[in-house]
Design a protein around this motif. Structure first.
Motif, PDB file in Angstrom:
ATOM      1  N   TYR A  71      19.625 -23.853  37.158  1.00 21.54           N
ATOM      2  CA  TYR A  71      19.944 -22.493  36.750  1.00 21.54           C
ATOM      3  C   TYR A  71      18.694 -21.753  36.294  1.00 21.54           C
ATOM      4  O   TYR A  71      18.477 -20.583  36.646  1.00 21.54           O
ATOM      5  N   LEU A  72      17.855 -22.421  35.504  1.00 18.01           N
ATOM      6  CA  LEU A  72      16.654 -21.772  35.007  1.00 18.01           C
ATOM      7  C   LEU A  72      15.676 -21.482  36.140  1.00 18.01           C
ATOM      8  O   LEU A  72      14.998 -20.448  36.148  1.00 18.01           O
ATOM      9  N   GLU A  73      15.603 -22.410  37.118  1.00 19.81           N
ATOM     10  CA  GLU A  73      14.734 -22.176  38.261  1.00 19.81           C
ATOM     11  C   GLU A  73      15.223 -20.969  39.066  1.00 19.81           C
ATOM     12  O   GLU A  73      14.427 -20.114  39.488  1.00 19.81           O
ATOM     13  N   ALA A  74      16.529 -20.903  39.278  1.00 17.10           N
ATOM     14  CA  ALA A  74      17.096 -19.773  40.021  1.00 17.10           C
ATOM     15  C   ALA A  74      16.805 -18.470  39.298  1.00 17.10           C
ATOM     16  O   ALA A  74      16.476 -17.450  39.918  1.00 17.10           O
ATOM     17  N   ARG A  75      16.909 -18.495  37.971  1.00 11.92           N
ATOM     18  CA  ARG A  75      16.623 -17.290  37.174  1.00 11.92           C
ATOM     19  C   ARG A  75      15.174 -16.856  37.356  1.00 11.92           C
ATOM     20  O   ARG A  75      14.882 -15.680  37.590  1.00 11.92           O
ATOM     21  N   GLY A  76      14.253 -17.813  37.275  1.00 15.73           N
ATOM     22  CA  GLY A  76      12.836 -17.495  37.430  1.00 15.73           C
ATOM     23  C   GLY A  76      12.501 -16.984  38.819  1.00 15.73           C
ATOM     24  O   GLY A  76      11.752 -16.012  38.983  1.00 15.73           O
ATOM     25  N   LYS A  77      13.073 -17.623  39.851  1.00 11.85           N
ATOM     26  CA  LYS A  77      12.801 -17.213  41.229  1.00 11.85           C
ATOM     27  C   LYS A  77      13.323 -15.800  41.497  1.00 11.85           C
ATOM     28  O   LYS A  77      12.669 -14.988  42.157  1.00 11.85           O
ATOM     29  N   ALA A  78      14.533 -15.525  41.004  1.00  8.92           N
ATOM     30  CA  ALA A  78      15.135 -14.210  41.241  1.00  8.92           C
ATOM     31  C   ALA A  78      14.283 -13.107  40.615  1.00  8.92           C
ATOM     32  O   ALA A  78      14.092 -12.037  41.211  1.00  8.92           O
ATOM     33  N   LEU A  79      13.761 -13.356  39.405  1.00  4.44           N
ATOM     34  CA  LEU A  79      12.942 -12.347  38.744  1.00  4.44           C
ATOM     35  C   LEU A  79      11.587 -12.202  39.419  1.00  4.44           C
ATOM     36  O   LEU A  79      11.070 -11.092  39.589  1.00  4.44           O
ATOM     37  N   ALA A  80      11.003 -13.322  39.823  1.00  2.00           N
ATOM     38  CA  ALA A  80       9.673 -13.287  40.427  1.00  2.00           C
ATOM     39  C   ALA A  80       9.679 -12.606  41.792  1.00  2.00           C
ATOM     40  O   ALA A  80       8.703 -11.950  42.174  1.00  2.00           O
ATOM     41  N   HIS A  81      10.769 -12.775  42.541  1.00  2.00           N
ATOM     42  CA  HIS A  81      10.825 -12.249  43.909  1.00  2.00           C
ATOM     43  C   HIS A  81      11.761 -11.052  44.035  1.00  2.00           C
ATOM     44  O   HIS A  81      12.233 -10.752  45.124  1.00  2.00           O
TER      45      HIS A  81
END
Length: 796
Positions: A71-81
């Motif tokens: 979940y945290l990885e998905a959150r970071g990826k969504a914000l970064a991209h």
């Protein structure tokens, strides 16, 4: 020269070549594409604004460490991209739109799950494709009506009557696939993509229904199948071939876009089309009519070149005006003359037709009479309107016929003054009872309105508008008086419900303390059967914000503390100082409850024993003594008071006259009567929020079955017909209790108040002994019924 088109522009030239579509259609498709792309991009942007908080909450709730990290990885990826996802989604959507236009069948064949090629598909992409398929299905279900209407209109623009769901370039599949491909920007594993897709499903799906609604509105405004009938939607849902509608054909009035002010000829012609459609259907239904008209084609009934119909012959208008004033001398029916009174007892328009056809009326005039006659057929057959009210409304046959002949927009324009008056008359008659008689105020008012139309209407429609406004003002005053009368009945239910809520609050306070189990049994019995009533009295008279309420709760806590072991000198000293005032309060409670002297003496003797045990148990070196046990016979034997005060409300599964609920319970004590009197002094709607907090009823009911939800969702002002054997009674929902579980029904005047529980009303709806009375506009219903009947006849 660089011929590369910008990425966010989709050319429709290939589609134009393939379909040979006109420039107007290309323009419409471009407009829909751009509108959808803009609205969807805004929705996606809102989703990405919210996704950080949403995924962080999911990560916090996750019990598994690995799941939390995903979940945290998905959150970071969504914000970064984020920027890449937004731009890629728009580009994918526009490209997908173009592909589906050029080769709509190709989209549905993108992945054939039944073929052997499945083994060559990347596993991760396959999982994402399955997720997209599931999301698209849910979107289709959520947007069912709007989506089917859009499918219908897009298929017309694409000249493809069998357009599959997945081939709609604006459909859920196209949107979801565009977002799935945009997720490739995340550069992560499939689990992260699936989580982002799930967020799209949860945070964007509600917006998509609004997108489809806006697209439909835009196409309606551009005159692409302005009206879609339920029959057309049923065909679409069942997979039957969709009959290609005539350009701008008007099928019914629900979604009719009205035009106002000065209009160009084309707009004027559009308003005539429902009338033209009715005429054409009528012609197909009557094979003999074509012969009677000398073999005229359907085009004989079309608007003239300037968008209108031929003007009404003055001699025809004179005959109708004479009839309106009661002069039927020129009309003969089997040798007998007609008079205006017959207009109230049945349909006279077909007889009138014979008279006007001899006065130079055109074929269009004759068919106008037939259509208005069908309108009044529906009115006379409508069981929702009482017979005496039908007789009054029926006297408007000649004026309405004149209106239709003067202005064909009467059939399609909802804001037409004559049409609005008919709708208002029918709505006013909805709750009128034949037993009220012709001396009733509403009957007299409608009779006066009818006389005004008959005497004043010539060619100016303003008289209909002024009559409607007059009637609506009268109805508003009637409604105000009805609400005032219903308020006293509502207050009775409110008082009982408020007492029920007060009783529940007291029981919770007492039971929460008893549930600890750390007290002698005699104390628990005293609290539930004696102190609870004192709390109830304080609650009703002073409220939960008062010092008296706080003091009563504190005394209850002091009593419980007083019987616990006292292990320190300070505790024992406190007990000594606490006992005198506390004992006085306990004595007062027993006095209020009219407790017999013998029971009081037993209780205080037991209390002395409890206090002695508490002191001994706390002495140094003394083993704790068990809590004192009451003798075989309980000290207090009578049940808690006010059981009978609230039970009629809870058990009203049949219609109960409110007077019965307002009557004091049989054998009520002076204490109960005093509480009821205190409750009666309250203002209606006091503490509504507190009452509603104790109402989980509606949520649980709606999950049960449609009839429970139907009852729970009723709004004030709704009419219900209660049926019993061969009789029926109509009643209006005048008030809903704060807890949403008691409904107050009255007649039109706010009298004859009856109450029934939510559960009881749902049961009646389920059994058919109660039916919701439809309140849709009369002329809408009539024209829709005419269309259905004529189309069925034409098909036969």
């Amino acid at each position: 020269m660089n011929n590369t088109a910008p990425k966010n522009i989709v050319s429709l030239s290939e589609y134009d070549k393939a379909r040979k579509v006109g420039s107007e259609t290309i323009s419409l498709l471009n407009e829909c594409r751009d509108m959808a792309a803009e609205l969807l991009s805004k929705s996606l942007s809102k989703m990405l604004d919210r996704i950080e908080e949403s995924l962080f909450e999911l990560a916090e709730k996750a019990l598994n460490h690995d799941v939390r990290n995903v979940y945290l990885e998905a959150r970071g990826k969504a914000l970064a991209h984020r920027d890449a996802i937004e731009s890629e989604f728009r580009r994918n959507f526009l490209q997908g739109f173009n592909k589906r236009l050029v080769a709509p069948d190709a989209a549905s064949k993108k992945l054939d799950f039944s073929s052997l090629e499945l083994s060559l598909v990347d596993t991760d992409d396959f999982e994402a494709t399955l997720a997209v398929s599931d999301i698209a299905k849910r979107l289709k279900n959520n947007c069912n009506d709007e989506l089917m209407a859009l499918d219908y209109r897009v298929s017309e623009l694409m000249h493809k009557t069998d357009l599959a769901d997945d081939d709609n370039p604006l459909g859920p599949k196209a949107i979801c696939e565009a977002f799935k491909d945009a997720c490739n920007q995340l550069e992560s594993n499939v689990n992260v993509k699936l989580i982002i897709l799930k967020q799209f499903d949860q945070l964007v799906s509600d917006d998509i229904q609004g997108v489809y609604k806006n697209l439909n509105t835009h196409l309606v405004n551009r005159n692409v199948i302005p009206v879609i009938t339920p029959d057309m939607l049923r065909r679409r849902a069942s997979g039957s071939p969709m009959p290609r509608p005539a350009p701008r054909q008007q099928e019914r009035l629900d979604d009719k876009v009205e035009t106002v002010g000065d209009q160009p000829p084309q707009a004027q012609a559009t308003e005539q089309e429902l009338f033209t459609t009715l005429q054409q259907l009528l012609t197909r239904n009557d094979a003999g009519m074509a012969a009677m008209l000398g073999g005229l084609s359907q085009n004989a009934f079309a608007p003239t070149s300037n968008g209108g119909f031929p003007e009404l012959n003055n001699s025809v208008l004179d005959v109708l005006s004479s009839m309106q004033q009661g002069n039927f001398g020129a009309v003969a029916l089997n040798g007998a003359g007609l008079d205006l009174a017959q207009a109230g007892s049945g349909n006279i328009l077909r007889d009138v037709k014979q008279a006007v056809l001899g006065q130079g009326a055109t074929q269009i005039d004759g068919m106008t009479i037939d259509i208005v006659a069908m309108l009044f057929d529906y009115i006379f057959d409508d069981r929702q309107i009482p017979d005496k009210m039908k007789a009054l409304i029926g006297r408007l046959q000649i004026p309405v016929l004149k209106v239709a002949m003067l202005d064909k927009k009467f059939f399609s324009k909802k804001s037409h003054p004559a049409r609005q008056l008919l709708d208002t008359l029918a709505l006013a008659a909805l709750g009128w009872n034949e037993a009220e008689g012709e001396g009733d105020r509403l009957y007299c008012k409608i009779d006066d309105i009818i006389h005004r139309i008959l005497s004043e209407f010539e060619e100016n429609f303003d008289v209909f508008e002024s009559a409607r406004l007059d009637l609506e003002a009268f109805l508003a005053e009637e409604e105000r008086l009805a609400q005032e009368r219903a308020e006293s009945s509502a207050k009775v239910i409110y008082e009982r419900e408020w007492l029920q809520m007060a009783k529940s609050t007291v029981e919770e306070e007492v039971q929460r303390r008893i549930a600890t189990g750390d007290m002698p049994e005699v104390i628990g019995q005293f609290l539930s059967l004696q102190w609870g009533n004192l709390l109830l009295s304080v609650y009703v008279k002073d409220g939960v914000e008062s010092d008296n309420w706080r003091n009563a709760l504190q005394t209850m806590d002091d009593l419980i503390w007083s019987v616990q072991p006292k292990r320190s000198p300070e505790e024992r000293m406190r007990l000594v100082s606490l006992l005198p005032p506390m004992l006085k309060k306990l004595e007062a409670a027993l006095e209020i409850n009219q407790t017999p002297k013998e029971s009081r003496e037993k209780f205080f003797a037991a209390l002395v024993q409890c206090h002695a045990s508490a002191i001994k148990s706390g002495m140094p070196g003394k083993a704790p003594e068990p809590m004192p046990v009451i003798a075989a016979e309980p000290i207090f034997t009578h049940p808690p008071l006010l059981v009978n005060v609230t039970s009629p409300v809870a058990e009203a599964k049949e219609l109960v006259p409110v007077e019965q609920l307002g009557a004091p319970p049989v054998g009520a004590s002076s204490f109960e009567l005093d509480l009821i009197a205190s409750a009666n002094a309250r203002q209606l709607n006091d503490d509504v929020a507190a009452i509603q907090e104790r109402a989980p009823v509606v949520t649980s009911v709606q999950a049960a079955d449609p009839y429970d939800a139907m009852a729970a969702n009723l709004k004030r002002g709704a009419w219900i017909e209660f049926r019993h054997d061969d009789s029926a009674m109509r009643a209006k929902l005048a008030w809903v209790s704060p807890m949403k579980n008691m409904y107050l029904f009255t007649n039109r005047q706010g009298l004859n108040a009856m109450s029934i529980s939510l559960e009881g009303l749902a049961a009646k709806l389920r059994s058919g002994s109660a039916v919701i009375v439809e309140e849709s506009a009369l002329v809408d219903r009539a024209v829709s019924s005419m269309l259905d009947a004529l189309k069925s006849g034409a098909a036969a």
